[in-house]
Design a protein around this motif. Structure first.
Motif, PDB file in Angstrom:
ATOM      1  N   TYR A  16       0.823  -1.150   0.041  1.00  0.00           N
ATOM      2  CA  TYR A  16       0.043  -0.026   0.137  1.00  0.00           C
ATOM      3  C   TYR A  16       0.845   1.414   0.081  1.00  0.00           C
ATOM      4  O   TYR A  16       2.008   1.315   0.658  1.00  0.00           O
ATOM      5  CB  TYR A  16      -0.930   0.154   1.093  1.00  0.00           C
ATOM      6  CG  TYR A  16      -2.136  -0.931   1.287  1.00  0.00           C
ATOM      7  CD1 TYR A  16      -3.196  -0.754   0.357  1.00  0.00           C
ATOM      8  CD2 TYR A  16      -2.184  -1.997   2.284  1.00  0.00           C
ATOM      9  CE1 TYR A  16      -4.243  -1.516   0.377  1.00  0.00           C
ATOM     10  CE2 TYR A  16      -3.341  -2.709   2.037  1.00  0.00           C
ATOM     11  CZ  TYR A  16      -4.146  -2.555   1.091  1.00  0.00           C
ATOM     12  OH  TYR A  16      -5.258  -3.320   1.293  1.00  0.00           O
ATOM     13  N   SER A  17       0.486   2.265  -0.738  1.00  0.00           N
ATOM     14  CA  SER A  17       1.155   3.808  -0.686  1.00  0.00           C
ATOM     15  C   SER A  17       1.164   4.061   0.763  1.00  0.00           C
ATOM     16  O   SER A  17       2.064   4.638   1.254  1.00  0.00           O
ATOM     17  CB  SER A  17       0.451   4.632  -1.539  1.00  0.00           C
ATOM     18  OG  SER A  17       0.729   4.297  -3.036  1.00  0.00           O
ATOM     19  N   SER A  18       0.272   3.950   1.450  1.00  0.00           N
ATOM     20  CA  SER A  18       0.223   4.320   2.865  1.00  0.00           C
ATOM     21  C   SER A  18       1.252   3.736   3.807  1.00  0.00           C
ATOM     22  O   SER A  18       1.617   4.252   4.962  1.00  0.00           O
ATOM     23  CB  SER A  18      -1.109   4.096   3.674  1.00  0.00           C
ATOM     24  OG  SER A  18      -1.422   2.779   3.463  1.00  0.00           O
ATOM     25  N   GLU A  19       1.568   2.729   3.411  1.00  0.00           N
ATOM     26  CA  GLU A  19       2.895   1.815   4.388  1.00  0.00           C
ATOM     27  C   GLU A  19       4.125   2.479   4.017  1.00  0.00           C
ATOM     28  O   GLU A  19       5.133   2.226   4.784  1.00  0.00           O
ATOM     29  CB  GLU A  19       2.913   0.448   3.975  1.00  0.00           C
ATOM     30  CG  GLU A  19       1.819  -0.604   4.145  1.00  0.00           C
ATOM     31  CD  GLU A  19       1.742  -1.825   3.795  1.00  0.00           C
ATOM     32  OE1 GLU A  19       1.723  -2.846   4.661  1.00  0.00           O
ATOM     33  OE2 GLU A  19       1.553  -2.140   2.533  1.00  0.00           O
ATOM     34  N   GLY A  21      -3.789   3.663  -4.870  1.00  0.00           N
ATOM     35  CA  GLY A  21      -3.337   3.403  -3.642  1.00  0.00           C
ATOM     36  C   GLY A  21      -2.188   2.319  -3.371  1.00  0.00           C
ATOM     37  O   GLY A  21      -2.126   1.677  -2.025  1.00  0.00           O
TER      38      GLY A  21
END
Length: 335
Positions: free
Chosen positions: A37-40, A130
């Motif tokens: 995930y990009s959020s990681e 994402g």
């Protein structure tokens, strides 16, 4: 009494032709793979994860762009995911060698100069829906898969947690496997293999389906590389896109994502509720298919053996898989 019957005496029995495994010896398919995930991937932090036959690290450079690099230091092989970001460089935890965002070693902790050959493998990297994606090779052979409508104009939902105990081409062969779709999933599918357009890294065709609980529908299908399948259909009068792509993992495993998208709401009465239903049902349907295949994929020993008339589309897909380009260029760097 001889236990070998006359029908098989003297014959060599075989179970068909195996497709070479994804491995450093045979190579890995040159696909775009979802990595995380990009959020990681947080600025100032190092994210480590499995990929192909080993591990990679994912960081953000000074401009905030994600970069996917081989995980092991060129000095003695420490896992750089255990290090830290220092002055926009990855610092190895073992001897504090430092690498820039392109993977080049730029400093050591002593007076020794950084060896010019001390360079990590840098995978071509993009972000979409994402996820951080990496291409297996020095240069991409095709564009990152997307939809006919730009991402900025879509409402979408994602997940990334479906683990399959097979090389990635196996679960994605199901989209071409008419017998499997009917027998296991209860889906009646019609597609003319002669109308299928097969390019070097892409398959495109249309099919009609009757899905239990949903009914008849027509789908446009894109297969990208050997690890990604994409569908476009109409649901409640609006276009709905579904895509799943698999990440190759050590041990012939595949971690798959699910992406469901539809145009953003125009604000019309009831449209938000319709969008919610479309996205919810899209993810539910994708999970249902993977769930129904879980035990099969765990125990399957895949070979192309005796095919019948209904397998014409599957045969074309497997021919495509056999001829698909592979590379081992990064394998020693990430293992």
């Amino acid at each position: 009494m001889n236990s070998i019957t006359p029908a098989v005496r003297g014959e060599t029995l075989a179970r068909g032709t195996a497709i070479p495994p994804q491995s450093p010896e045979c190579g890995y398919d040159q696909n775009w793979y979802p990595i995380c995930y990009s959020s990681e991937v947080v600025p100032g932090k190092i994210h480590g994860t499995e990929f192909l036959n080993g591990r990679v690290v994912v960081i953000r450079d000074r401009e905030g762009k994600a970069q996917v690099l081989s995980a092991y230091c060129r000095h003695l092989g420490a896992d750089l995911a255990d290090g830290e970001i220092v002055n926009d460089t990855i610092r190895c935890p073992y001897h504090h060698w430092r690498y820039d965002s392109a993977g080049q070693c730029v400093a050591t902790a002593v007076k020794d100069g950084a060896p010019a050959a001390a360079r990590l493998f840098r995978f071509p990297t993009k972000e979409a829906f994402g996820f951080v994606w990496a291409f297996n090779g020095e240069e991409p052979l095709y564009d990152l898969p997307g939809f006919a409508i730009p991402e900025s104009e879509l409402a979408y939902r994602t997940q990334f947690d479906v683990l399959t105990e097979q090389d990635h081409f196996v679960p994605y062969s199901n989209s071409s496997d008419i017998q499997h779709l009917a027998a296991v999933h209860g889906i009646q599918l019609e597609v003319n293999p002669e109308d299928v357009n097969i390019a070097p890294h892409h398959i495109h065709y249309f099919q009609t389906m009757v899905i239990p609980g949903i009914g008849p529908m027509k789908q446009e299908v894109h297969v990208w590389g050997t690890n990604c399948v994409q569908f476009r259909t109409e649901f409640m009068g609006r276009p709905v896109f579904q895509m799943s792509a698999g990440k190759a993992l050590p041990g012939h495993r595949t971690l798959s994502n699910l992406i469901v998208a539809t145009p953003r709401s125009s604000g019309a009465p009831g449209e938000d509720e319709m969008i919610d239903i479309a996205l919810t049902e899209g993810l539910r349907f994708g999970n249902k298919l993977f769930s129904e295949d879980e035990t099969i994929m765990r125990n399957l020993r895949f070979r192309q053996d005796l095919l019948t008339h209904s397998d014409r589309m599957l045969a074309r897909y497997l021919d495509y898989v056999r001829s698909y380009p592979r590379t081992s260029i990064a394998c020693d760097m990430i293992a």
